[in-house]
Design an enzyme around this catalytic site. Structure first.
Site, short mmCIF file in Angstrom:
data_model
loop_
_atom_site.label_atom_id
_atom_site.label_comp_id
_atom_site.label_asym_id
_atom_site.label_seq_id
_atom_site.Cartn_x
_atom_site.Cartn_y
_atom_site.Cartn_z
N TYR A 284 1.16 -1.37 -0.08
CA TYR A 284 -0.17 -0.33 -0.15
C TYR A 284 0.78 1.36 -0.28
O TYR A 284 1.81 0.97 0.52
CB TYR A 284 -0.95 -0.13 1.40
CG TYR A 284 0.02 0.32 2.69
CD1 TYR A 284 -0.33 1.48 2.77
CD2 TYR A 284 -0.13 -0.92 3.60
CE1 TYR A 284 0.56 2.13 3.86
CE2 TYR A 284 0.69 -0.67 4.46
CZ TYR A 284 0.21 1.15 5.15
OH TYR A 284 0.95 1.32 6.16
N CYS A 285 0.13 2.32 -0.66
CA CYS A 285 0.88 3.10 0.00
C CYS A 285 -0.20 4.29 -0.45
O CYS A 285 -1.53 4.37 -0.40
CB CYS A 285 1.54 3.85 -1.78
SG CYS A 285 1.14 3.02 -3.54
N THR A 286 0.09 6.42 -0.49
CA THR A 286 -0.76 7.13 -0.34
C THR A 286 -1.90 6.85 -1.72
O THR A 286 -3.19 7.28 -1.54
CB THR A 286 0.11 8.19 -0.83
OG1 THR A 286 0.70 8.56 0.02
CG2 THR A 286 -0.84 9.29 -0.52
N CYS A 291 2.82 2.09 -5.49
CA CYS A 291 3.01 0.38 -5.44
C CYS A 291 2.56 -0.72 -6.15
O CYS A 291 3.82 -1.69 -6.85
CB CYS A 291 1.42 0.10 -4.28
SG CYS A 291 1.80 0.52 -2.73
N VAL A 313 -4.47 4.55 0.00
CA VAL A 313 -5.41 5.47 1.39
C VAL A 313 -6.08 5.89 1.61
O VAL A 313 -7.33 6.06 1.66
CB VAL A 313 -4.00 5.02 2.99
CG1 VAL A 313 -4.75 5.07 3.98
CG2 VAL A 313 -2.28 4.33 2.80
#
Length: 441
Positions: A284-286, A291, A313
């Protein structure tokens, strides 16, 4: 620009339906007929006519985009009415044959629009983060979705309560949509099979709850065949992360090297010495783009079971609220840190206090004295030549005059301590302020 937490709670992820593509005339630099080449005068007229046609089409498209904002999704209509500033994020991996021409088209369309931010385009697609009044910001999205290549982009929208979240517009060709050592142009990002499988927020939550299922007797993770991988920077983890995610030992995504160790096992690498065929990797990333990029690297390294959080996220918090999430979300604009309530207000009371931070955790700690912090927001060191982004308590901020350490307090180029959530501007601004003060003394 003064970064403050958003006071208006709103965010949406929009899957735009396909629309008819905008057809532009094909221009040949040396047009000919079946009988003889066209004269220079004729070619000049044709070039002028094509240029005017292109401008007319963009003008019509711009006008229609402004109209379409009013009849978009319910949330978009609400934003269009109040005229508030919003921040828009999206990306798309798609082949762009002539990225320089694509940049020109975008710049032409955005003339007269109040848009600030970063929009990068190259042969592999587009990556955009920008702010503006809701009508302008949404009109750009509506115009873009007229192109079939971008008709189904997942757009993340959040409020910018204090005007623009970016200082100016940077819309240009960039060799890498994401900064990574060695670049990413050689990666097979246009092949969906070479990227990880995207999980919807609801499915991600189910998988995450299974991973974080704790055995009360042994106090160990009951799912050893699954790894939760935070594909961000360590300082982003410091203000917020999914429960069970290890803090990435990375100061800049550019130098990320998880799963790339050849022979020796690296302690800080959560993917070192794992079974590449049997272990599920949840990344996961922002917003999702980091990703996608890194999953292509891991796929080439032989990792078989790769999964990413669709929309990142921000999309998860909007759909599921802060379930399994701890803290705030770090964002790369003047706001710096956003609480989950920015994305889904009604879910906060249901999960408030659900996950207590353990006493030994490094999460939300002052960089200087290691005390627990209640306000999860970074600041830059007052020493211009350091400029470290760090978390700091009120007392240390006062004692070290906005610096990250004692050494920096004696640096030759010190900026004044900024009150509240203000961020530093360019050094020459503070230099000129000092010269003006000295001249009037």
């Amino acid at each position: 620009m003064t970064p403050t937490a958003a006071t208006t709670s709103f965010q949406c992820a929009v899957m735009f339906p396909p629309k008819q593509s905008l057809s532009l005339p094909t221009l040949s630099p040396f047009p000919t007929t079946a009988h003889k080449p066209l004269s220079l005068f004729t070619r000049t007229l044709q070039l002028s006519a094509t240029h005017l046609t292109l401008k007319a089409l963009i003008s019509i498209s711009k006008s229609e985009s402004k109209k379409n904002v009013k009849c978009g999704c319910a949330v978009s209509s609400e934003l269009s009415k109040d005229g508030g500033f919003i921040v828009v994020n999206f990306y798309r991996f798609v082949f762009i044959q002539d990225p320089e021409l694509e940049v020109s088209k975008h710049l032409s369309f955005l003339q007269g629009f109040d848009i600030h931010g970063r929009v990068y385009i190259n042969e592999q697609g587009i990556n955009a983060q920008y702010s503006g009044p809701s009508k302008d910001a949404l009109a750009y999205v509506e115009w873009l979705r007229e192109d079939h290549r971008f008709s189904d982009i997942l757009v993340q929208i959040s409020p910018a309560s204090n005007g623009h979240a970016f200082p100016k517009l940077k819309l240009r060709y960039k060799p890498s949509l994401v900064q990574l050592e060695g670049g990413i142009s050689h990666l097979p990002l246009l092949d969906p099979l070479m990227r990880a499988t995207a999980l919807a927020p609801s499915e991600w939550r189910k998988r995450l709850e299974a991973v974080n299922k704790i055995d009360d007797a042994s106090n160990e993770n009951s799912n050893a065949n699954c790894i939760l991988l935070d594909v961000r920077n360590g300082y982003e983890w410091d203000v917020g992360h999914f429960r069970g995610a290890q803090r990435p030992d990375v100061d800049c995504f550019r130098s990320t090297s998880f799963g790339q160790s050849q022979s020796e096992v690296i302690v800080s690498d959560p993917l070192a010495n794992v079974d590449k065929e049997k272990t599920d990797i949840l990344m996961y990333c922002t917003g999702g783009i980091r990703c996608d990029v890194y999953s292509a690297i891991l796929r080439q390294r032989g990792f078989q079971n790769l999964y990413t959080l669709k929309g990142g996220v921000s999309h998860y918090l909007e759909k599921e609220g802060p379930m399994e999430w701890i803290g705030n979300l770090f964002v790369f604009d003047s706001r710096l840190s956003l609480p989950p309530s920015t994305y889904k207000t009604e879910a906060v009371s249901e999960t408030s206090g659900a996950h207590q931070v353990s006493e030994g955790s490094t999460f939300a700690r002052c960089y200087i004295c290691n005390s627990q912090l209640h306000e999860l927001r970074h600041r830059n060191c007052a020493n211009l030549d350091c400029n470290l982004l760090f978390l700091c308590c009120t007392q240390c901020l006062k004692d070290l005059r906005g610096c990250c350490c004692l050494d920096c307090t004696s640096a030759p180029r010190l900026r004044p301590v900024l009150p509240g959530h203000q961020r530093y501007k360019k050094w020459y601004i503070y230099r000129d302020m000092e010269l003006q003060t000295n001249s009037t003394a």
